[in-house]
Design a protein around this motif. Structure first.
Motif, mmCIF file in Angstrom:
data_model
loop_
_atom_site.group_PDB
_atom_site.id
_atom_site.type_symbol
_atom_site.label_atom_id
_atom_site.label_comp_id
_atom_site.label_asym_id
_atom_site.label_seq_id
_atom_site.Cartn_x
_atom_site.Cartn_y
_atom_site.Cartn_z
ATOM 1 N N GLN A 167 81.654 107.410 -28.083
ATOM 2 C CA GLN A 167 81.423 108.095 -26.947
ATOM 3 C C GLN A 167 82.960 108.843 -26.436
ATOM 4 O O GLN A 167 82.673 110.040 -26.075
ATOM 5 C CB GLN A 167 81.086 107.050 -25.732
ATOM 6 C CG GLN A 167 79.590 106.485 -25.578
ATOM 7 C CD GLN A 167 78.874 107.696 -25.353
ATOM 8 O OE1 GLN A 167 78.969 108.470 -24.753
ATOM 9 N NE2 GLN A 167 77.305 107.169 -25.617
ATOM 10 N N ASN A 168 83.933 108.015 -26.946
ATOM 11 C CA ASN A 168 85.170 108.765 -26.514
ATOM 12 C C ASN A 168 85.389 109.928 -27.250
ATOM 13 O O ASN A 168 85.817 111.020 -26.893
ATOM 14 C CB ASN A 168 86.462 107.819 -26.965
ATOM 15 C CG ASN A 168 86.609 106.850 -25.986
ATOM 16 O OD1 ASN A 168 86.888 106.973 -24.693
ATOM 17 N ND2 ASN A 168 86.561 105.653 -26.332
ATOM 18 N N LEU A 169 84.693 110.275 -28.696
ATOM 19 C CA LEU A 169 84.854 111.279 -29.507
ATOM 20 C C LEU A 169 83.905 112.578 -28.729
ATOM 21 O O LEU A 169 84.577 113.641 -28.489
ATOM 22 C CB LEU A 169 84.286 111.233 -30.898
ATOM 23 C CG LEU A 169 84.325 112.218 -31.559
ATOM 24 C CD1 LEU A 169 85.499 112.752 -32.124
ATOM 25 C CD2 LEU A 169 83.570 111.638 -33.102
ATOM 26 N N ALA A 170 82.711 112.149 -28.305
ATOM 27 C CA ALA A 170 81.993 113.011 -27.625
ATOM 28 C C ALA A 170 82.642 113.509 -26.355
ATOM 29 O O ALA A 170 82.257 114.785 -26.095
ATOM 30 C CB ALA A 170 80.844 112.461 -27.383
ATOM 31 N N GLN A 171 83.304 112.808 -25.774
ATOM 32 C CA GLN A 171 84.070 113.190 -24.307
ATOM 33 C C GLN A 171 85.251 113.926 -24.535
ATOM 34 O O GLN A 171 86.086 114.150 -23.687
ATOM 35 C CB GLN A 171 84.083 111.808 -23.495
ATOM 36 C CG GLN A 171 82.905 111.374 -22.788
ATOM 37 C CD GLN A 171 82.665 110.221 -22.396
ATOM 38 O OE1 GLN A 171 83.772 109.536 -22.323
ATOM 39 N NE2 GLN A 171 81.830 109.697 -21.922
ATOM 40 N N HIS A 172 85.743 114.012 -25.900
ATOM 41 C CA HIS A 172 87.240 114.570 -26.249
ATOM 42 C C HIS A 172 88.179 113.761 -25.747
ATOM 43 O O HIS A 172 89.225 114.330 -25.129
ATOM 44 C CB HIS A 172 87.132 116.172 -25.736
ATOM 45 C CG HIS A 172 86.158 116.744 -26.505
ATOM 46 N ND1 HIS A 172 86.048 117.396 -27.757
ATOM 47 C CD2 HIS A 172 84.927 117.277 -25.753
ATOM 48 C CE1 HIS A 172 85.112 117.819 -27.952
ATOM 49 N NE2 HIS A 172 84.377 118.072 -26.944
ATOM 50 N N ASN A 173 87.910 112.489 -25.832
ATOM 51 C CA ASN A 173 88.857 111.494 -24.926
ATOM 52 C C ASN A 173 89.764 110.630 -26.044
ATOM 53 O O ASN A 173 89.277 109.787 -26.704
ATOM 54 C CB ASN A 173 88.317 110.507 -24.194
ATOM 55 C CG ASN A 173 89.151 109.529 -23.409
ATOM 56 O OD1 ASN A 173 90.263 109.741 -23.098
ATOM 57 N ND2 ASN A 173 88.668 108.310 -23.132
ATOM 58 N N VAL A 174 90.800 111.432 -26.647
ATOM 59 C CA VAL A 174 91.807 110.800 -27.544
ATOM 60 C C VAL A 174 91.357 110.777 -29.043
ATOM 61 O O VAL A 174 91.785 111.160 -29.970
ATOM 62 C CB VAL A 174 92.311 109.354 -27.171
ATOM 63 C CG1 VAL A 174 93.472 109.121 -27.748
ATOM 64 C CG2 VAL A 174 93.139 109.818 -25.741
ATOM 65 N N VAL A 175 90.069 110.192 -28.976
ATOM 66 C CA VAL A 175 89.556 110.008 -30.643
ATOM 67 C C VAL A 175 88.879 111.642 -31.160
ATOM 68 O O VAL A 175 88.061 112.155 -30.324
ATOM 69 C CB VAL A 175 88.299 109.308 -30.483
ATOM 70 C CG1 VAL A 175 87.632 109.208 -31.878
ATOM 71 C CG2 VAL A 175 88.562 107.800 -29.800
ATOM 72 N N ALA A 176 89.672 111.952 -32.221
ATOM 73 C CA ALA A 176 89.225 113.218 -32.801
ATOM 74 C C ALA A 176 88.234 113.009 -33.854
ATOM 75 O O ALA A 176 87.736 114.121 -34.270
ATOM 76 C CB ALA A 176 90.644 113.818 -33.331
ATOM 77 N N GLY A 177 88.326 111.925 -34.660
ATOM 78 C CA GLY A 177 87.600 111.743 -35.925
ATOM 79 C C GLY A 177 87.056 110.332 -35.980
ATOM 80 O O GLY A 177 88.083 109.400 -35.697
ATOM 81 N N ASP A 178 85.916 110.029 -36.272
ATOM 82 C CA ASP A 178 85.492 108.843 -36.745
ATOM 83 C C ASP A 178 84.563 108.890 -38.089
ATOM 84 O O ASP A 178 83.652 109.493 -37.952
ATOM 85 C CB ASP A 178 84.929 108.124 -35.500
ATOM 86 C CG ASP A 178 84.980 106.688 -35.384
ATOM 87 O OD1 ASP A 178 85.492 105.937 -36.314
ATOM 88 O OD2 ASP A 178 84.198 106.108 -34.664
ATOM 89 N N THR A 179 84.896 107.905 -39.005
ATOM 90 C CA THR A 179 83.950 107.864 -40.300
ATOM 91 C C THR A 179 82.965 106.602 -39.966
ATOM 92 O O THR A 179 83.475 105.572 -39.615
ATOM 93 C CB THR A 179 85.064 107.516 -41.389
ATOM 94 O OG1 THR A 179 85.821 109.079 -41.352
ATOM 95 C CG2 THR A 179 84.055 107.737 -42.626
ATOM 96 N N GLY A 180 81.786 106.698 -40.270
ATOM 97 C CA GLY A 180 80.809 105.428 -40.305
ATOM 98 C C GLY A 180 79.567 105.947 -40.892
ATOM 99 O O GLY A 180 79.104 107.129 -41.295
ATOM 100 N N GLY A 181 78.647 104.984 -40.904
ATOM 101 C CA GLY A 181 77.316 105.139 -41.323
ATOM 102 C C GLY A 181 76.404 104.415 -40.197
ATOM 103 O O GLY A 181 76.852 103.914 -39.316
ATOM 104 N N PRO A 182 75.076 104.429 -40.609
ATOM 105 C CA PRO A 182 74.127 103.738 -39.734
ATOM 106 C C PRO A 182 74.556 102.230 -40.040
ATOM 107 O O PRO A 182 74.128 101.484 -40.961
ATOM 108 C CB PRO A 182 72.741 104.162 -40.315
ATOM 109 C CG PRO A 182 73.272 104.705 -41.957
ATOM 110 C CD PRO A 182 74.583 105.136 -41.401
ATOM 111 N N ASN A 183 74.806 101.585 -38.776
ATOM 112 C CA ASN A 183 75.062 100.024 -38.902
ATOM 113 C C ASN A 183 73.951 99.305 -39.328
ATOM 114 O O ASN A 183 74.244 98.265 -39.861
ATOM 115 C CB ASN A 183 75.692 99.879 -37.526
ATOM 116 C CG ASN A 183 77.122 100.325 -37.231
ATOM 117 O OD1 ASN A 183 77.942 100.521 -38.205
ATOM 118 N ND2 ASN A 183 77.563 100.544 -35.784
ATOM 119 N N LEU A 184 72.700 99.739 -38.817
ATOM 120 C CA LEU A 184 71.546 98.936 -39.052
ATOM 121 C C LEU A 184 71.276 99.077 -40.593
ATOM 122 O O LEU A 184 70.875 97.896 -41.362
ATOM 123 C CB LEU A 184 70.344 99.502 -38.491
ATOM 124 C CG LEU A 184 70.520 99.259 -36.529
ATOM 125 C CD1 LEU A 184 69.438 99.843 -36.033
ATOM 126 C CD2 LEU A 184 70.574 97.443 -36.473
#
Length: 171
Positions: A114-131
């Protein structure tokens, strides 16, 4: 993550890597991989490592602000886990560094995304489908408990999310 930092900074990254050394089975490889890849791609980039044991994550808001003040050239902060980011974002903001310091992390946790989508400090996040990851780990454990051999590859997809693709998923 290192590849993203180098590309995003155009080879001018001063990284503060926050390592959780009390979980060495996971974090030692992550830290070494990041540092080695950053050095390989960008010899001019710098990385400073700070230890943040998991028991100290909740204190990361004021510590993040302090780290930014004591490392005035830092422009990227890379923690081992997204669980650290929820405390770091307010620290970057309280240091009034939200236009200077970017966070790049791992896990693709909903609040960080959500922070990434709102351009709130987070510029990149790596991950996958948690389920999918949860089911894959359960499958692996059951295979071993049943006397079977573990799989060489769990085939869990991983993806880097940034401003160019965050809108392509439903948060």
């Amino acid at each position: 993550e290192a590849d993203f930092v180098v590309a995003d900074s155009k080879g001018k990254a001063n990284v503060l890597f926050l390592s959780t050394t009390d979980v060495p089975v996971i974090t030692t490889g992550v830290k070494n991989g990041f540092v080695n890849e950053l050095s390989r791609l960008c010899p001019a980039c710098t990385v400073t490592i700070e230890d943040v044991p998991s028991s100290q994550w909740s204190g990361l808001t004021p510590r993040t602000a302090t780290l930014i003040a004591s490392h005035p050239n830092v422009n990227y902060m890379v923690p081992d886990f997204d669980g650290m980011v929820i405390y770091m974002v307010p620290g970057v903001t309280s240091a009034n560094a939200q236009n200077k310091v970017k966070i790049v992390s791992f896990n693709a946790s909903p609040s960080v995304m959500q922070n990434l989508a709102q351009h709130n400090v987070v510029a990149g996040d790596t991950g996958g489908p948690n389920l999918v990851q949860g089911w894959a780990f359960a499958d692996e454990a059951l295979r071993i408990l049943a006397g079977g051999q573990p799989l060489n590859d769990l085939n869990i997809p991983t993806r880097l999310f940034d401003s160019s693709n965050i809108a392509s998923i439903d948060l």
